[in-house]
Structure formats: structure tokens, C-alpha cells
Write a protein that holds these residues in place. Structure first.
Motif, mmCIF file in Angstrom:
data_model
loop_
_atom_site.group_PDB
_atom_site.id
_atom_site.type_symbol
_atom_site.label_atom_id
_atom_site.label_comp_id
_atom_site.label_asym_id
_atom_site.label_seq_id
_atom_site.Cartn_x
_atom_site.Cartn_y
_atom_site.Cartn_z
ATOM 1 N N GLY A 1 0.722 -1.246 0.074
ATOM 2 C CA GLY A 1 0.030 -0.082 -0.008
ATOM 3 C C GLY A 1 0.842 1.117 -0.150
ATOM 4 O O GLY A 1 0.159 2.411 0.259
ATOM 5 N N VAL A 2 2.073 1.163 -0.134
ATOM 6 C CA VAL A 2 3.151 2.567 -0.222
ATOM 7 C C VAL A 2 2.516 3.283 -1.741
ATOM 8 O O VAL A 2 2.600 2.555 -2.666
ATOM 9 C CB VAL A 2 4.517 2.201 -0.298
ATOM 10 C CG1 VAL A 2 5.292 3.292 -0.403
ATOM 11 C CG2 VAL A 2 4.808 1.308 1.055
ATOM 12 N N ASP A 3 2.339 4.428 -1.784
ATOM 13 C CA ASP A 3 2.174 5.319 -2.723
ATOM 14 C C ASP A 3 3.299 5.936 -3.479
ATOM 15 O O ASP A 3 3.567 5.713 -4.531
ATOM 16 C CB ASP A 3 1.123 6.299 -2.405
ATOM 17 C CG ASP A 3 -0.170 5.862 -1.783
ATOM 18 O OD1 ASP A 3 -1.096 5.307 -2.379
ATOM 19 O OD2 ASP A 3 -0.322 6.330 -0.559
ATOM 20 N N VAL A 4 4.279 6.259 -2.627
ATOM 21 C CA VAL A 4 5.486 6.671 -3.261
ATOM 22 C C VAL A 4 6.721 6.272 -2.360
ATOM 23 O O VAL A 4 6.648 6.264 -1.226
ATOM 24 C CB VAL A 4 5.251 8.249 -3.320
ATOM 25 C CG1 VAL A 4 6.864 9.010 -3.834
ATOM 26 C CG2 VAL A 4 4.324 8.758 -3.832
ATOM 27 N N LEU A 5 7.898 5.760 -3.112
ATOM 28 C CA LEU A 5 8.898 5.407 -2.424
ATOM 29 C C LEU A 5 10.255 6.152 -2.698
ATOM 30 O O LEU A 5 10.506 6.352 -3.951
ATOM 31 C CB LEU A 5 9.336 3.659 -2.912
ATOM 32 C CG LEU A 5 10.531 3.487 -2.509
ATOM 33 C CD1 LEU A 5 10.822 2.959 -1.000
ATOM 34 C CD2 LEU A 5 10.559 1.937 -3.409
ATOM 35 N N SER A 6 10.859 6.461 -1.951
ATOM 36 C CA SER A 6 12.285 6.947 -2.094
ATOM 37 C C SER A 6 13.386 5.942 -2.151
ATOM 38 O O SER A 6 13.537 5.496 -0.920
ATOM 39 C CB SER A 6 12.803 8.144 -1.049
ATOM 40 O OG SER A 6 11.827 9.168 -1.239
ATOM 41 N N PHE A 7 13.589 5.512 -3.284
ATOM 42 C CA PHE A 7 14.543 4.282 -3.478
ATOM 43 C C PHE A 7 15.876 4.674 -3.060
ATOM 44 O O PHE A 7 16.601 5.676 -3.806
ATOM 45 C CB PHE A 7 14.518 3.862 -4.888
ATOM 46 C CG PHE A 7 15.295 2.324 -4.979
ATOM 47 C CD1 PHE A 7 14.674 1.167 -4.608
ATOM 48 C CD2 PHE A 7 16.600 2.456 -5.630
ATOM 49 C CE1 PHE A 7 15.561 0.142 -4.843
ATOM 50 C CE2 PHE A 7 17.109 1.458 -5.737
ATOM 51 C CZ PHE A 7 16.686 0.293 -5.277
ATOM 52 N N GLY A 8 16.460 3.881 -2.248
ATOM 53 C CA GLY A 8 17.908 4.281 -2.032
ATOM 54 C C GLY A 8 18.797 3.245 -2.558
ATOM 55 O O GLY A 8 18.822 2.139 -2.726
ATOM 56 N N GLY A 9 20.003 4.003 -3.153
ATOM 57 C CA GLY A 9 20.978 3.182 -3.519
ATOM 58 C C GLY A 9 22.468 3.451 -3.237
ATOM 59 O O GLY A 9 23.164 2.686 -3.030
ATOM 60 N N THR A 10 22.745 4.750 -2.603
ATOM 61 C CA THR A 10 24.172 5.169 -2.248
ATOM 62 C C THR A 10 24.511 4.313 -1.120
ATOM 63 O O THR A 10 25.643 4.080 -1.177
ATOM 64 C CB THR A 10 24.006 6.553 -1.635
ATOM 65 O OG1 THR A 10 23.418 7.537 -2.885
ATOM 66 C CG2 THR A 10 25.361 7.226 -1.550
ATOM 67 N N LYS A 11 23.630 3.922 -0.088
ATOM 68 C CA LYS A 11 24.005 3.144 1.037
ATOM 69 C C LYS A 11 24.131 1.635 0.786
ATOM 70 O O LYS A 11 24.604 0.844 1.485
ATOM 71 C CB LYS A 11 22.967 3.323 2.048
ATOM 72 C CG LYS A 11 22.809 4.632 2.775
ATOM 73 C CD LYS A 11 21.997 4.795 3.751
ATOM 74 C CE LYS A 11 21.932 5.867 4.934
ATOM 75 N NZ LYS A 11 21.730 7.008 3.884
ATOM 76 N N ASN A 12 24.215 1.442 -0.702
ATOM 77 C CA ASN A 12 24.058 -0.267 -0.885
ATOM 78 C C ASN A 12 24.961 -0.221 -2.024
ATOM 79 O O ASN A 12 24.818 -1.182 -3.020
ATOM 80 C CB ASN A 12 22.689 -0.783 -1.468
ATOM 81 C CG ASN A 12 22.640 -2.150 -1.084
ATOM 82 O OD1 ASN A 12 23.319 -2.616 -0.363
ATOM 83 N ND2 ASN A 12 21.617 -2.785 -1.872
ATOM 84 N N GLY A 13 26.006 0.483 -2.293
ATOM 85 C CA GLY A 13 27.265 0.460 -3.277
ATOM 86 C C GLY A 13 27.188 1.381 -4.211
ATOM 87 O O GLY A 13 27.966 1.223 -5.022
ATOM 88 N N LEU A 14 26.279 2.373 -4.383
ATOM 89 C CA LEU A 14 26.279 3.271 -5.548
ATOM 90 C C LEU A 14 27.341 4.456 -5.039
ATOM 91 O O LEU A 14 27.813 4.686 -3.823
ATOM 92 C CB LEU A 14 24.945 3.879 -5.724
ATOM 93 C CG LEU A 14 24.069 3.077 -6.928
ATOM 94 C CD1 LEU A 14 24.131 1.678 -6.487
ATOM 95 C CD2 LEU A 14 23.072 3.820 -7.078
ATOM 96 N N MET A 15 27.904 5.209 -6.254
ATOM 97 C CA MET A 15 28.609 6.295 -5.726
ATOM 98 C C MET A 15 27.773 7.303 -5.441
ATOM 99 O O MET A 15 27.949 8.303 -4.528
ATOM 100 C CB MET A 15 29.347 6.814 -7.122
ATOM 101 C CG MET A 15 30.070 7.989 -7.224
ATOM 102 S SD MET A 15 31.042 8.546 -8.528
ATOM 103 C CE MET A 15 29.549 8.845 -9.557
ATOM 104 N N LEU A 16 26.496 7.716 -6.328
ATOM 105 C CA LEU A 16 25.406 8.540 -5.868
ATOM 106 C C LEU A 16 24.394 8.071 -6.667
ATOM 107 O O LEU A 16 24.438 7.400 -7.927
ATOM 108 C CB LEU A 16 25.554 10.034 -6.180
ATOM 109 C CG LEU A 16 26.318 10.213 -7.442
ATOM 110 C CD1 LEU A 16 24.771 10.649 -8.434
ATOM 111 C CD2 LEU A 16 27.048 11.528 -7.521
ATOM 112 N N GLY A 17 23.004 8.303 -6.208
ATOM 113 C CA GLY A 17 21.850 7.996 -7.117
ATOM 114 C C GLY A 17 20.892 7.473 -6.234
ATOM 115 O O GLY A 17 21.058 6.288 -5.412
#
Length: 356
Positions: A207-223
């Protein structure tokens, strides 16, 4: 709750291992290779490139066919853009009092977006229908900011993880009141790995309407990315992303990182490893005299209380944050690149300092 303490002795020498945050790790080699792979020739700017087009399809595969995705530079940007798109200028957001949007984003949601944050005290970092009922008030009263969005964090800032059922209940409580549900998913991969479920199960299907999907904490440089799981819940994201200074001109280099994470199972491998290292760390120090593990280790964070003098000395060897200076609680965070050797070295250093 006190915000993490960031002092000079928390800054390590170049290359030193740290348990301060998964933001401090490097770039995963597969992500770095993906950036280099798209560095060939010219591509249309501002997201109209073939890499970003492919990313849109991959996000749909993970979160559902209705998903609309908007890559951004960072997590604060994702939260500000996403929340703005969900609400009116006179709206308010109900969140936990430990929520990143309230404690650690420099007031950006309020300063940049002009929204009111209503922080509900929560000892485990989670919102419940009871808290929403208590703090989402004043509907229709012109003297009050209007509660329009509930925002939850997955994993929470206190290291806890919402189950799919818990999210579904919160979503129902929000929707029953005519509100929308936003999720700050800076560590969404760690939560899915901990629960052993697809990311869709704790977002779209819950039921989540909008998600801020995280990548930086999981191996990305930024994004990161704003994901409109329900496109009807947002408006103007394209314009808000630009006016919030979150639209990358060379978008392909942001999108390539997210693709590297999501096209295969890198997101899951990284998250599982970080979670495993956190459990190993807790196990390695739990029985040391003077150490008290304060919370269940559900993802990749360990919270403990140490003697103050031990904390001060240990931080000079292995930087980490003091979470609550009043109680002596500290936080240790593991990353995709934390090794068993790192954990053993940290536990040995802690034992030495405790014995000193």
C-alpha cells in the motif's frame, strides 16, 4: 533521541575502515564498471537516454507495471521531491520523531518544500495506526496545517524493520483518513533482505504510494530515485525534480549505477552481506564486559551502550557515531564491503579498550 554526533575524531584516515555509516563505503566494483561502460559517445541529456529508458523498465519489474521512476542525486532530494509531489502547499507530513526527514536533512523538507512535519514519538522508530490517529489531527481547520502524508522509513533510523503486515496496517490507516503513504527507502534493500521478501512485497503490495528508493548506502557512488508506485498519488514530479535541483543532465551515469544494482541480484547480495556482518559484529561483542546491545539487530545497524571513555578511545581507531550522548548509546553500521576481518579487528580493539 539525540542525533548522531559527528566530531573530528569520527573522521578516519584515508582508506581506514569505519563502522560510522554505510555512506562511507566505496563504490561497488560492478557499479563502477557500469559507469565506465556507458561512458561511450553522446547520449540525449536529462534522462531521455537509452540507459534511463532501460532503468524505467527494470523498476517496473521490481515494483509493478504502474511504477513511474525519476532518478535523483541523493536521498534528501528524493524525499523532498517525492513529498512535494504528494501534497498541497498547506499540507503536513506525519513521521516518527527519529525520521531522517525530521532530524538529519537540515530542515530541507520544511525549508525547500515549505511543508509542515509532525513528529510522533516512537521508541522503535515505527509509526502505528494509533500514532497516526493521535498526530494526524485538525482536518478542515484553517488554523492547522492539513495532514496529507504519512512517511515511514525502511529500515528505520533505529535499525528496526517494518514487516509487510505492519506497512499494510499503516497504509490502511493513512488511506482511511484520506492521506497518502510515503516511504523513505534509503535502506529498502537491507529490509527486503532481512525479511527475505521481494522489495515489492513491502512497498507496492503493502500500500505504499511513493517510495524514495535508496542506492548510495548499498554500493552506489550516488543516485536514488523517486518511485511513484501509484502515479495518481503525485503531480508535477518532472517540474519539481528540476526546480529542486535534482535533475542530472548526464542522467545516464546515475541510471547506469541503479541498473547495475537492480538488473541482477547485486542489490540483494550487497544487502544480505551487510546484514550478515552486523549480526556477526553483535555476536562478537555481545558478551564483552561493559557492552550492552540495546536493540535487536534486524538489518545492518548495531546499537550498544559503552563506557564513555571507551567510546572516546575506540572512535579514534574505528570511527562510529555516538547516537545518544546522554545515555552513551552508540551506533555501528556495516556495509557491502565490511569483511569478517573488519569485524574481528573491531571486536579485538573494543576488548582492548575495555580492559585498559
Amino acid at each position: 533521541m539525540t542525533s548522531p554526533s559527528l566530531t573530528p575524531d569520527a573522521i578516519p584516515d584515508a582508506g581506514a575502515r569505519t563502522f560510522a555509516s554505510d555512506n562511507r563505503s566505496g563504490i561497488h566494483p560492478e557499479v563502477l564498471a557500469a559507469i565506465a561502460a556507458v561512458n561511450d559517445g553522446h547520449q540525449t541529456a536529462y534522462g531521455d537516454d537509452v540507459v534511463t529508458a532501460r532503468l524505467r523498465e527494470v523498476f517496473k519489474r521490481h515494483f509493478g507495471e504502474r511504477t513511474e521512476s525519476f532518478p535523483v542525486f541523493n536521498g534528501t532530494g528524493a524525499n523532498v521531491v517525492g513529498l512535494q509531489a504528494m501534497m498541497d502547499r498547506w499540507g503536513a507530513v506525519v513521521c516518527a520523531d527519529s525520521a531522517h526527514i525530521d532530524t538529519d536533512e537540515g530542515g530541507a523538507p520544511e525549508k525547500v518544500a515549505g511543508m509542515k512535519l509532525i513528529a510522533a514519538p516512537s521508541p522503535d522508530g515505527k509509526l502505528t495506526p494509533e500514532l497516526i490517529d493521535r498526530y494526524a489531527t485538525g482536518f478542515g481547520e484553517p488554523q492547522r496545517a492539513q495532514p496529507q502524508v504519512v512517511s515511514i522509513t525502511q529500515c528505520t533510523e533505529l535499525g528496526t524493520v517494518y514487516t509487510a503486515d505492519e506497512i499494510s496496517v499503516v497504509a490502511a490507516a493513512a488511506h482511511e483518513r484520506g492521506m497518502l503513504l510515503h516511504m523513505d527507502g534509503a535502506r529498502i534493500a537491507n529490509a527486503a533482505a532481512a525479511l527475505d521478501v521481494p522489495m515489492r512485497a513491502i512497498t507496492t503490495d503493502a500500500g505504499v504510494d511513493v517510495l524514495s528508493f535508496g542506492g548510495t548506502k548499498n554500493g552506489l557512488m550516488l543516485g536514488e530515485a523517486v518511485l511513484a508506485l501509484d502515479p495518481d498519488a503525485v503531480r508535477g514530479v518532472l517540474y519539481l525534480r528540476k526546480s529542486s535541483m535534482q535533475l542530472a543532465s548526464k542522467m545516464r551515469f546515475v541510471s547506469a549505477q541503479l541498473l547495475a544494482l537492480l538488473e541482477g541480484d547485486l542489490w540483494l547480495r550487497n544487502a544480505r552481506h551487510a546484514n550478515t556482518m552486523a549480526r556477526a559484529l553483535a555476536a562478537a561483542v555481545r558478551d564483552l564486559p561493559g557492552v550492552e546491545i540495546m536493540r535487536p539487530v534486524e538489518a545492518n545497524s548495531v546499537f550498544a551502550v559503552l563506557p564513555k571513555d571507551v567510546t572516546e578511545r575506540l572512535r579514534k581507531r574505528f570511527p562510529f557515531y555516538v547516537w545518544d550522548a546522554h545515555t552513551g548509546e552508540v551506533r555501528w553500521v556495516t556495509s557491502f564491503d565490511t569483511t569478517e576481518g573488519d569485524v574481528a579487528a573491531f571486536a579485538a580493539a573494543l576488548a582492548e579498550e575495555l580492559a585498559a
